[in-house]
Scaffold this active site. Sequence first.
Site, PDB file in Angstrom:
ATOM      1  N   ARG A 186       4.336  -0.481  -4.469  1.00  0.00           N
ATOM      2  CA  ARG A 186       3.964  -0.965  -3.136  1.00  0.00           C
ATOM      3  C   ARG A 186       2.651  -1.736  -3.141  1.00  0.00           C
ATOM      4  NH1 ARG A 186       6.916   1.628   0.817  1.00  0.00           N
ATOM      5  NH2 ARG A 186       5.423   0.949   2.373  1.00  0.00           N
ATOM      6  N   HIS A 216      19.562 -36.252  -4.454  1.00  0.00           N
ATOM      7  CA  HIS A 216      18.674 -36.692  -3.365  1.00  0.00           C
ATOM      8  C   HIS A 216      17.222 -36.292  -3.629  1.00  0.00           C
ATOM      9  CE1 HIS A 216      22.130 -37.951  -1.080  1.00  0.00           C
ATOM     10  NE2 HIS A 216      22.692 -36.770  -1.295  1.00  0.00           N
ATOM     11  N   CYS A 259       0.833  -1.201   0.000  1.00  0.00           N
ATOM     12  CA  CYS A 259       0.000   0.000   0.000  1.00  0.00           C
ATOM     13  C   CYS A 259       0.866   1.248   0.000  1.00  0.00           C
ATOM     14  CB  CYS A 259      -0.970   0.069   1.172  1.00  0.00           C
ATOM     15  SG  CYS A 259      -2.184  -1.227   1.198  1.00  0.00           S
ATOM     16  N   LYS A 266       6.668  -4.506  -3.143  1.00  0.00           N
ATOM     17  CA  LYS A 266       8.100  -4.329  -2.933  1.00  0.00           C
ATOM     18  C   LYS A 266       8.460  -4.276  -1.460  1.00  0.00           C
ATOM     19  CE  LYS A 266      12.194  -2.385  -4.558  1.00  0.00           C
ATOM     20  NZ  LYS A 266      12.700  -3.696  -4.913  1.00  0.00           N
ATOM     21  N   GLU A 285      18.758 -17.109  -5.660  1.00  0.00           N
ATOM     22  CA  GLU A 285      18.340 -15.787  -6.116  1.00  0.00           C
ATOM     23  C   GLU A 285      17.918 -15.829  -7.590  1.00  0.00           C
ATOM     24  OE1 GLU A 285      17.463 -13.172  -4.834  1.00  0.00           O
ATOM     25  OE2 GLU A 285      17.711 -11.602  -6.326  1.00  0.00           O
ATOM     26  N   TRP A 301      -2.613  -2.832  -1.800  1.00  0.00           N
ATOM     27  CA  TRP A 301      -2.244  -4.255  -1.840  1.00  0.00           C
ATOM     28  C   TRP A 301      -3.160  -4.909  -0.811  1.00  0.00           C
ATOM     29  CZ3 TRP A 301      -0.403  -8.133   1.367  1.00  0.00           C
ATOM     30  CH2 TRP A 301       0.213  -9.231   0.748  1.00  0.00           C
ATOM     31  N   ASN A 338      -2.273   2.037   5.461  1.00  0.00           N
ATOM     32  CA  ASN A 338      -1.367   0.936   5.118  1.00  0.00           C
ATOM     33  C   ASN A 338      -1.148   0.156   6.410  1.00  0.00           C
ATOM     34  OD1 ASN A 338       0.693  -0.742   4.243  1.00  0.00           O
ATOM     35  ND2 ASN A 338       2.262   0.849   4.255  1.00  0.00           N
ATOM     36  N   GLY A 339      -1.452  -1.144   6.402  1.00  0.00           N
ATOM     37  CA  GLY A 339      -1.265  -1.941   7.617  1.00  0.00           C
ATOM     38  C   GLY A 339      -2.471  -2.823   7.865  1.00  0.00           C
ATOM     39  N   LYS A 371      14.229 -14.795  -8.857  1.00  0.00           N
ATOM     40  CA  LYS A 371      13.992 -13.766  -9.889  1.00  0.00           C
ATOM     41  C   LYS A 371      13.062 -14.313 -10.959  1.00  0.00           C
ATOM     42  CE  LYS A 371      14.882 -10.927  -8.315  1.00  0.00           C
ATOM     43  NZ  LYS A 371      15.378 -10.668  -7.050  1.00  0.00           N
ATOM     44  N   GLU A 378       9.374 -14.971  -9.636  1.00  0.00           N
ATOM     45  CA  GLU A 378       8.552 -13.829  -9.222  1.00  0.00           C
ATOM     46  C   GLU A 378       8.096 -12.973 -10.398  1.00  0.00           C
ATOM     47  OE1 GLU A 378      10.417 -11.332  -6.229  1.00  0.00           O
ATOM     48  OE2 GLU A 378      12.283 -11.209  -7.331  1.00  0.00           O
TER      49      GLU A 378
END
Length: 612
Positions: free
Chosen positions: A27, A505, A2, A607, A482, A74, A100-101, A486, A489
Amino acid sequence: MCGIVGYVGSRDAVGVILDGLKRLEYRGYDSAGIAVVSSGGLQRRRSEGKLQNLVRSLAAEPLSGAFGLGHTRWATHGRPSEENAHPHQDCTGRLVVVHNGIIENYLALKARLEGAGHRFVTQTDTEVVAHLVESLYAGSLEEAVRRAVGELEGIYALVLMHESEPQTLVAARVGPPLVVGLAEGEHFLASDVAALLPYTRDFVFLDDGDIVTVTPGAMRLVNAAGEPVVRQAQRILWDPIQAEKGGYRHFMLKEIHEQPQAVRDTLFGRMGLEEGEVHIEELAGAAASLAEAKRVVLIACGTSWHAALVGKFLIEQIAGLPAEVDYGSEFRYRTPIVDASTLAVAISQSGETADTLAAFREAKRLGASGVAICNVQGSMLTREAAGTLLTHAGPEIGVASTKAFTSQLVALALLALHLGRLRGTLSRDACRRHLESLARLPHLMEQALAAPGPIEELAKAAVKASDFLYLGRGIHYPIALEGALKLKEISYIHAEGYPAGEMKHGPIALIDERMGIVALCPRGRVYEKMLSNVQEVKARGGRVIAVATAGDSEIRRILDAADTLLEVPALDELWSPLLFVLPLQLLAYYTAVRAGRDVDQPRNLAKSVTVE
Ligand code: G6P
């Protein structure tokens, strides 16, 4: 998670707010809304989906006003829809709030307020704030907000306005970030400084418990008891141009190419090449804890967690200190062995990730001394750390982190060398040699990015893969993680990073022609072992994308026409993760572009994750 913008001043508030929201859209981007007050009273406009939908709606039916607030969402409570989009209003429609929260006790408050006759029209937790403040309003919005936050449980950055209080915004913070932008005859509020860089470089960072009232000419900051609080403004040195795309198609691609500069800026001024020392003035106050620590706990989330895994290698190898890595979201839910001899190092691009902050606080509560590696000066993490090694990556807008990651890696390199020198495990000569290698990095990164190999070609085939397996060993295992992160996502192709030696394994069973295999094969300690792992893949019909050191002829001998070799310049094994990650970022980027994905704003992600 948000984004919030507020404005009071003499400009057209709608333009300023939309401009700020655009910079904050990373955001959250599932719906957006704005409210302004003009002579016609309070007006609100909201749209489901990206900010662009709101912009279109405002173009068709313009609003204007001299003060107002806006939000990009969001979703946490209530699905993304116009009805659930912020700002939310009270029963009178004269008071609005953006948030936001998460308000954790909203159901109890809602029941009470409904019992008192308030009518709720959304599924959100936020709406309860509008009605609660309405119930407490007796002519002063600041006073009503102050009393209301006393009843809220959870975390919030809130901005409110009331039609009957001209040119006034009231904001409160517990948890998610909120900054006040200062300028002559106007004030701004935003979730982060990047939103306001075109307007001001002077900011007051709100602390938990702060309540701030802004009018064009004044800012009044009080605590929960209504007592005035004095807080210094900070000047932020980021360049507003850095927060623009600058001719690149996506922020992510621009940020990938900014990495040599970000690394240079992070190293700059900290490398004492002549004397074989590292100078980290920001950590001077924590020098005793650094010198005396018996172990290190690195705490982070997401990509920053991968940087922490590399940091573990560096700290153990260079400084001879045992190092552990924890997810912020896991640390508190076990029984961590932490005491005064522990050095906690929190790593965060934003400095606002709720889980990282909570774990860092817990480590400190248990007695650890705490320092941070962070990209945002003034963020909550930097204020809670005994010292912060700032990465100088500049604003990172693309949701998939790239330049913040490589800057974190060099910050960790500097920290490991610094620890080694402070603790006497690293000679000046050895430190000098490492610094000489690091000093070559920005140039080598430029070389690697200028000639990345046939990655765009690879992306054409990659979009057809069902899964990807990224294999690495040692210090390159976190780079495999990483690379996989990438890809998944931003392209939504399933990808896993695996320590190459563990492949037999389990994941080896998955290898078929639809699975892409990326193998990181740097020259160094585990090179031969990596080649054996590549052979194992090939023996099962797998097609390999090998990333190897330029000029390596051995790897060429085991690859065939179906495979691809990507080369990166040669560098000391300890620092080569900074080069090996570059083709992986580009592979993810071009695959996502090929797949037609929204690279900078991938679905469901945000983000900055300011809820736990
Ligand atoms: C989110 C972002 C990631 C980031 C992570 C941790 O998941 O999408 O890119 O790595 O949060 O964020 P931080 O700001 O603490 O580094």
